[in-house]
Design a protein around this motif. Structure first.
Motif, mmCIF file in Angstrom:
data_model
loop_
_atom_site.group_PDB
_atom_site.id
_atom_site.type_symbol
_atom_site.label_atom_id
_atom_site.label_comp_id
_atom_site.label_asym_id
_atom_site.label_seq_id
_atom_site.Cartn_x
_atom_site.Cartn_y
_atom_site.Cartn_z
ATOM 1 N N HIS A 64 0.852 -1.199 0.000
ATOM 2 C CA HIS A 64 0.000 0.000 0.000
ATOM 3 C C HIS A 64 0.884 1.244 0.000
ATOM 4 C CE1 HIS A 64 -3.989 1.935 1.447
ATOM 5 N NE2 HIS A 64 -3.162 2.917 1.120
ATOM 6 N N HIS A 75 1.144 4.927 -2.221
ATOM 7 C CA HIS A 75 0.728 5.863 -3.283
ATOM 8 C C HIS A 75 1.983 6.552 -3.820
ATOM 9 C CE1 HIS A 75 -3.547 5.693 -1.969
ATOM 10 N NE2 HIS A 75 -3.010 5.536 -0.767
ATOM 11 N N HIS A 114 -9.692 1.413 -0.242
ATOM 12 C CA HIS A 114 -9.684 2.118 1.042
ATOM 13 C C HIS A 114 -11.097 1.999 1.597
ATOM 14 C CE1 HIS A 114 -6.024 3.856 -0.518
ATOM 15 N NE2 HIS A 114 -5.814 4.554 0.569
ATOM 16 N N HIS A 119 -6.629 0.292 5.214
ATOM 17 C CA HIS A 119 -6.933 0.885 6.537
ATOM 18 C C HIS A 119 -7.954 0.089 7.355
ATOM 19 C CE1 HIS A 119 -4.398 4.266 5.650
ATOM 20 N NE2 HIS A 119 -5.097 4.546 4.565
ATOM 21 N N ASP A 152 1.677 3.615 3.235
ATOM 22 C CA ASP A 152 0.683 4.534 2.671
ATOM 23 C C ASP A 152 1.381 5.644 1.856
ATOM 24 O OD1 ASP A 152 -1.919 5.225 2.171
ATOM 25 O OD2 ASP A 152 -2.286 6.222 4.079
HETATM 26 ZN ZN LIG Z 1 -3.780 4.925 1.115
#
Ligand SMILES: [Zn+2]
Ligand SMILES: CNc1ncnc2c1ncn2[C@@H]1O[C@H](COP(=O)(O)O)[C@@H](O)[C@H]1O
Length: 348
Positions: free
Chosen positions: A15, A17, A198, A221, A282
């Motif tokens: 995960h 970005h 998400h 999450h 993240d």
């Molecule tokens: Zn994320």
């Protein structure tokens, strides 16, 4: 446990970005190339500055100003891969939102091609990391934009023989109703794309319940699934029964203030139930973290032994979106590295 242990630990990152993972070094280089950008970005680009989810999303806006052309998109992707490799991440699934920038003439197709080119160039280098791509759907945009993203993902999945593995659902969780996108995710499925959504990053039990029926292949999450934090027992029972893996990003949730402190992070709730938990970053740039650091924080906060940390990393391999051959190779690699990772017993 020493920092060295976490750094040496071979890791899987599922995960991340791309634009949130940009390092300060890359950011500085790209800012220097641009005149129009607010030169005060350094003041903002610091952990703690963005101390709510709202602040975090302002940061993305700033970063997007810098990565508004294909050269910059290529560089960010290239640098991020090298940074994860240097942190001993052996398998990485990057995710990113295809973006058109009329100002520079960048189209979504050109954006995706720049990202893929960087991944392919890294694959030819002498760095020990396998990289796959997930295209992200931003919930702030329309369903038809989302459908375009699915079509792009399907097209490039074919063209690259499987480098694109799935579709993500992200963006400001306070905006819109995620269940509007269900037909889009069903379409993605038909193309053989996996779903990493998400879900329940903030309390949204109705939306979460509807999206869970797909069901997604992984949950990003899942902060607010439990009744005590705005979810429901039904959500917990469903996720548990289906054993849908959770991508857990500790620092992200603390800085974004969707969780009050590390001790109260939902990692423990799920980990104690032996539910599949994957430690992830993240946005390592925005949150000034590394995957090694996230493992270290998890171990410190929840008193995990070195064996438990090792198992957490090894088990992540079960949930990645590549085929069984990749999983087999990675498990073999973990086996080869184990003695080396556990070598300095005295520092544990
Ligand atoms: Zn994320
Ligand atoms: C902190 N928690 C989060 N919650 C939801 N979405 C997030 C996120 N962190 C990142 N993104 C999503 O990723 C984009 C930046 O990377 P890319 O331009 O796609 O590479 C953000 O604009 C947002 O849509």
């Amino acid at each position: 446990m020493s920092e060295k242990f976490f750094k040496k630990l071979p890791k899987v990152e599922l995960h991340a970005h791309i634009n949130g993972s940009i390092s300060e070094d890359t950011m500085a280089t790209l800012v220097a190339r641009k005149q129009a950008v607010d030169q005060d970005w350094r003041l903002m680009y610091r952990k703690g500055e963005s101390d709510t989810l709202e602040g975090v999303f302002k940061m993305f806006k700033l970063i997007h100003q810098i990565t508004d052309n294909t050269d910059a998109v290529y560089k960010v992707t290239y640098d991020v891969i090298h940074e994860f490799a240097a942190d001993n991440v052996k398998y990485l699934e990057l995710r990113t939102t295809p973006r058109a920038e009329p100002g520079t003439g960048m189209t979504k197709t050109a954006y995706v091609e720049a990202v893929i080119q960087a991944i392919q160039d890294c694959a030819l280098e002498d760095i020990d990391i396998i990289v796959r791509l997930i295209l992200a759907i931003d919930r702030r945009h329309s369903v038809s934009v989302a459908m375009e993203t699915v079509n792009l993902a399907a097209e490039y999945r074919k063209k690259t023989e499987g480098l694109v593995v799935g579709v993500d659902f992200s963006g400001d969780p306070s905006v819109g109703d995620g269940s509007d996108f269900i037909p889009v995710f069903e379409e993605a499925r038909r193309h053989g794309l996996k779903l990493a959504l998400h879900l329940a990053e903030v309390p949204a039990p109705d939306e979460t319940w509807k999206l869970l029926q797909l069901p997604p292949d992984r949950i990003g999450h899942g902060t607010c699934l439990q009744p005590e934090v705005g979810g429901t027992q039904q959500l917990v029972d469903f996720v548990t029964a289906k054993r849908i893996p959770l991508e857990l990003c500790l620092t992200s949730n603390i800085v974004g203030r969707t969780v009050p402190d590390y001790d109260n992070h939902h990692f423990l709730f799920w980990y104690d139930r032996r539910h599949p938990c994957i430690v992830c970053t993240d946005d390592k740039g925005v949150f000034s973290t590394t995957l090694s650091n996230e493992y270290s924080v998890a171990a410190d906060t929840f008193n995990l032994s070195r064996d438990q940390v090792w198992q957490l990393s090894l088990d992540s391999i079960d949930h990645l979106f590549s085929d069984d051959e990749v999983k087999r190779k990675l498990r073999h690699k973990w086996g080869q590295l184990k003695d080396h990772v556990f070598a300095d017993k005295h520092v544990s």
